[in-house]
Write a protein that holds these residues in place. Structure first.
Motif, PDB file in Angstrom:
ATOM      1  N   LYS A  69       0.830  -1.223   0.000  1.00  0.00           N
ATOM      2  CA  LYS A  69       0.000   0.000   0.000  1.00  0.00           C
ATOM      3  C   LYS A  69       0.857   1.264   0.000  1.00  0.00           C
ATOM      4  O   LYS A  69       0.339   2.365  -0.167  1.00  0.00           O
ATOM      5  CB  LYS A  69      -0.894   0.006   1.255  1.00  0.00           C
ATOM      6  CG  LYS A  69      -1.870  -1.163   1.312  1.00  0.00           C
ATOM      7  CD  LYS A  69      -2.993  -1.013   0.299  1.00  0.00           C
ATOM      8  CE  LYS A  69      -3.907  -2.240   0.306  1.00  0.00           C
ATOM      9  NZ  LYS A  69      -4.602  -2.420  -0.971  1.00  0.00           N
ATOM     10  N   GLY A  71       3.354   2.741  -1.813  1.00  0.00           N
ATOM     11  CA  GLY A  71       4.050   3.405  -2.911  1.00  0.00           C
ATOM     12  C   GLY A  71       5.192   2.597  -3.487  1.00  0.00           C
ATOM     13  O   GLY A  71       5.301   1.380  -3.264  1.00  0.00           O
ATOM     14  N   ASP A  86       2.903   5.007 -12.576  1.00  0.00           N
ATOM     15  CA  ASP A  86       1.757   5.514 -11.817  1.00  0.00           C
ATOM     16  C   ASP A  86       1.450   4.589 -10.645  1.00  0.00           C
ATOM     17  O   ASP A  86       1.400   3.370 -10.817  1.00  0.00           O
ATOM     18  CB  ASP A  86       0.534   5.602 -12.741  1.00  0.00           C
ATOM     19  CG  ASP A  86       0.769   6.585 -13.883  1.00  0.00           C
ATOM     20  OD1 ASP A  86       1.169   7.723 -13.593  1.00  0.00           O
ATOM     21  OD2 ASP A  86       0.577   6.185 -15.054  1.00  0.00           O
ATOM     22  N   PHE A  87       1.224   5.194  -9.491  1.00  0.00           N
ATOM     23  CA  PHE A  87       0.870   4.400  -8.315  1.00  0.00           C
ATOM     24  C   PHE A  87      -0.359   4.986  -7.644  1.00  0.00           C
ATOM     25  O   PHE A  87      -0.400   6.174  -7.341  1.00  0.00           O
ATOM     26  CB  PHE A  87       2.032   4.364  -7.312  1.00  0.00           C
ATOM     27  CG  PHE A  87       1.740   3.489  -6.119  1.00  0.00           C
ATOM     28  CD1 PHE A  87       2.001   2.132  -6.148  1.00  0.00           C
ATOM     29  CD2 PHE A  87       1.175   4.026  -4.964  1.00  0.00           C
ATOM     30  CE1 PHE A  87       1.711   1.317  -5.067  1.00  0.00           C
ATOM     31  CE2 PHE A  87       0.878   3.214  -3.873  1.00  0.00           C
ATOM     32  CZ  PHE A  87       1.154   1.859  -3.931  1.00  0.00           C
ATOM     33  N   LYS A  88      -1.357   4.132  -7.426  1.00  0.00           N
ATOM     34  CA  LYS A  88      -2.564   4.596  -6.741  1.00  0.00           C
ATOM     35  C   LYS A  88      -3.228   3.423  -6.026  1.00  0.00           C
ATOM     36  O   LYS A  88      -3.442   2.364  -6.636  1.00  0.00           O
ATOM     37  CB  LYS A  88      -3.546   5.188  -7.762  1.00  0.00           C
ATOM     38  CG  LYS A  88      -4.656   5.994  -7.129  1.00  0.00           C
ATOM     39  CD  LYS A  88      -5.626   6.524  -8.180  1.00  0.00           C
ATOM     40  CE  LYS A  88      -6.797   7.195  -7.470  1.00  0.00           C
ATOM     41  NZ  LYS A  88      -7.929   7.388  -8.346  1.00  0.00           N
ATOM     42  N   ASP A  89      -3.494   3.609  -4.739  1.00  0.00           N
ATOM     43  CA  ASP A  89      -4.224   2.613  -3.942  1.00  0.00           C
ATOM     44  C   ASP A  89      -3.625   1.205  -4.067  1.00  0.00           C
ATOM     45  O   ASP A  89      -4.355   0.228  -4.251  1.00  0.00           O
ATOM     46  CB  ASP A  89      -5.707   2.575  -4.350  1.00  0.00           C
ATOM     47  CG  ASP A  89      -6.387   3.923  -4.130  1.00  0.00           C
ATOM     48  OD1 ASP A  89      -5.944   4.658  -3.223  1.00  0.00           O
ATOM     49  OD2 ASP A  89      -7.336   4.234  -4.874  1.00  0.00           O
ATOM     50  N   VAL A  92       0.206  -0.320  -9.188  1.00  0.00           N
ATOM     51  CA  VAL A  92       1.162   0.416 -10.006  1.00  0.00           C
ATOM     52  C   VAL A  92       0.921   0.067 -11.469  1.00  0.00           C
ATOM     53  O   VAL A  92       0.643  -1.089 -11.807  1.00  0.00           O
ATOM     54  CB  VAL A  92       2.626   0.107  -9.588  1.00  0.00           C
ATOM     55  CG1 VAL A  92       2.972  -1.351  -9.767  1.00  0.00           C
ATOM     56  CG2 VAL A  92       3.604   0.975 -10.367  1.00  0.00           C
ATOM     57  N   THR A  93       0.991   1.083 -12.322  1.00  0.00           N
ATOM     58  CA  THR A  93       0.728   0.890 -13.752  1.00  0.00           C
ATOM     59  C   THR A  93       1.885   1.438 -14.567  1.00  0.00           C
ATOM     60  O   THR A  93       2.435   2.505 -14.253  1.00  0.00           O
ATOM     61  CB  THR A  93      -0.590   1.585 -14.152  1.00  0.00           C
ATOM     62  OG1 THR A  93      -1.642   1.037 -13.346  1.00  0.00           O
ATOM     63  CG2 THR A  93      -0.924   1.362 -15.621  1.00  0.00           C
ATOM     64  N   ARG A  95       4.153   3.285 -17.008  1.00  0.00           N
ATOM     65  CA  ARG A  95       4.108   4.575 -17.703  1.00  0.00           C
ATOM     66  C   ARG A  95       5.043   4.465 -18.908  1.00  0.00           C
ATOM     67  O   ARG A  95       6.231   4.123 -18.761  1.00  0.00           O
ATOM     68  CB  ARG A  95       4.579   5.689 -16.768  1.00  0.00           C
ATOM     69  CG  ARG A  95       4.500   7.079 -17.430  1.00  0.00           C
ATOM     70  CD  ARG A  95       5.148   8.106 -16.524  1.00  0.00           C
ATOM     71  NE  ARG A  95       4.314   8.408 -15.367  1.00  0.00           N
ATOM     72  CZ  ARG A  95       3.431   9.408 -15.320  1.00  0.00           C
ATOM     73  NH1 ARG A  95       3.285  10.193 -16.367  1.00  0.00           N
ATOM     74  NH2 ARG A  95       2.732   9.631 -14.232  1.00  0.00           N
ATOM     75  N   SER A 247      -0.878  -3.346 -15.169  1.00  0.00           N
ATOM     76  CA  SER A 247      -0.912  -2.996 -13.744  1.00  0.00           C
ATOM     77  C   SER A 247      -0.441  -4.161 -12.885  1.00  0.00           C
ATOM     78  O   SER A 247      -0.579  -5.327 -13.271  1.00  0.00           O
ATOM     79  CB  SER A 247      -2.337  -2.601 -13.346  1.00  0.00           C
ATOM     80  OG  SER A 247      -2.712  -1.418 -14.017  1.00  0.00           O
ATOM     81  N   ARG A 249       0.111  -5.402  -8.506  1.00  0.00           N
ATOM     82  CA  ARG A 249      -0.149  -5.147  -7.082  1.00  0.00           C
ATOM     83  C   ARG A 249       0.341  -6.349  -6.275  1.00  0.00           C
ATOM     84  O   ARG A 249       0.663  -7.417  -6.839  1.00  0.00           O
ATOM     85  CB  ARG A 249      -1.646  -4.913  -6.837  1.00  0.00           C
ATOM     86  CG  ARG A 249      -2.487  -6.167  -6.990  1.00  0.00           C
ATOM     87  CD  ARG A 249      -3.963  -5.938  -6.731  1.00  0.00           C
ATOM     88  NE  ARG A 249      -4.693  -7.200  -6.819  1.00  0.00           N
ATOM     89  CZ  ARG A 249      -6.013  -7.299  -6.836  1.00  0.00           C
ATOM     90  NH1 ARG A 249      -6.763  -6.217  -6.771  1.00  0.00           N
ATOM     91  NH2 ARG A 249      -6.586  -8.500  -6.914  1.00  0.00           N
TER      92      ARG A 249
END
Ligand code: MG
Length: 256
Positions: A69, A71, A86-89, A92-93, A95, A247, A249
């Motif tokens: 969670k 980062g 990109d990292f969110k919740d 990571v995706t 770029r 993505s 996780r």
């Protein structure tokens, strides 16, 4: 009438000898069992360390969490700079143009859990569709690809060791759905600049066994035959940036 030494007498003698042998063998086994105790074959030390398993696919207590969670602190790019994927919740995706995701920590033999998702919107085909890869030690690629109804060379589809081994089965889920790898990687061993023991890998894709202790033939190459090049006992792993918005996780590693 059969005389002494006839086939009939030989048969009787043979059966008698066999019976005596069987009795002797049974007696010997009973004697041995009486001499040994069940405790003789019990091993009490060393006691295996206690590990608290995670709930479901969460990291066990002795794992290094690479994607959680918090980062991208465990990662850098190929230039050694902070990654700009990109990292969110906790997700990571990739770029585009931001290089690969390289772990700060180096690993040798290890157990890995990784969850990955190909784009829900299908674009491209073959190797151009949902391509990434988990490179053990930065050298040996476990292919990540959208292999749901997507034809390509089989030793390049999802869960292949790229250009070396096709998976035993295609356990791919549909595009846009989370998938998982659980792998056990045995690092190669080099001695005096030469290969002493090759690498091996076992992989489960979405819980299905797809690679069963296969011998890795060398560094992953796109063109030509794989070969080993001596390297350190531990090296960073990386997630490949192949340009597709993949993505990831929940990635954790247990050093073995
Ligand atoms: Mg790839």
């Amino acid at each position: 009438m059969p005389g002494p030494g006839s086939a009939h007498n030989s048969g009787v003698k043979f059966r008698t000898v066999s019976l005596v042998s069987a009795i002797c063998l049974t007696a010997a086994l009973v004697a041995q069992q009486q001499k040994s105790k069940p405790e003789d074959t019990e091993v009490w030390t060393p006691v295996p360390p206690v590990v608290t398993p995670g709930d479901g696919t969460a990291a066990p207590s002795d794992a290094v969490v690479l994607l959680g969670k918090d980062g991208l602190g465990a990662w850098i790019n190929n230039k050694g700079e902070p990654s700009s994927w990109d990292f969110k919740d906790g997700v990571v995706t990739v770029r585009q143009g931001a290089g690969d995701l390289v772990s700060k920590q180096a690993f040798g033999s290890c157990q890995v859990h990784l969850e990955w998702r190909t784009p829900a919107e299908v674009k491209g085909s073959g190797q151009g569709r949902g391509n990434s890869g988990l490179f053990f030690m930065g050298q040996y690629e476990l292919q990540i690809l959208d292999s749901y109804e997507n034809k390509t060379y089989v030793n390049g589809q999802a869960a292949s060791i790229y250009k070396q081994y096709a998976p035993l089965v295609n356990a791919s889920r549909k595009p846009g759905v989370w998938q998982s790898y659980d792998a056990v990687f045995d690092a190669p061993v080099f001695e005096g600049g030469k290969l002493k023991k090759p690498a091996y890998i076992t992989v489960l894709h979405n819980g299905v066994l797809v690679l069963n202790h296969v011998e890795i033939k060398g560094e992953t190459v796109y063109n030509g035959q794989p070969a080993y090049h001596p390297h350190a006992a531990k090296l960073p792993c990386y997630l490949q940036n192949h340009g597709n918005p993949m993505s990831f996780r929940n990635m954790w590693v247990r050093e073995l």
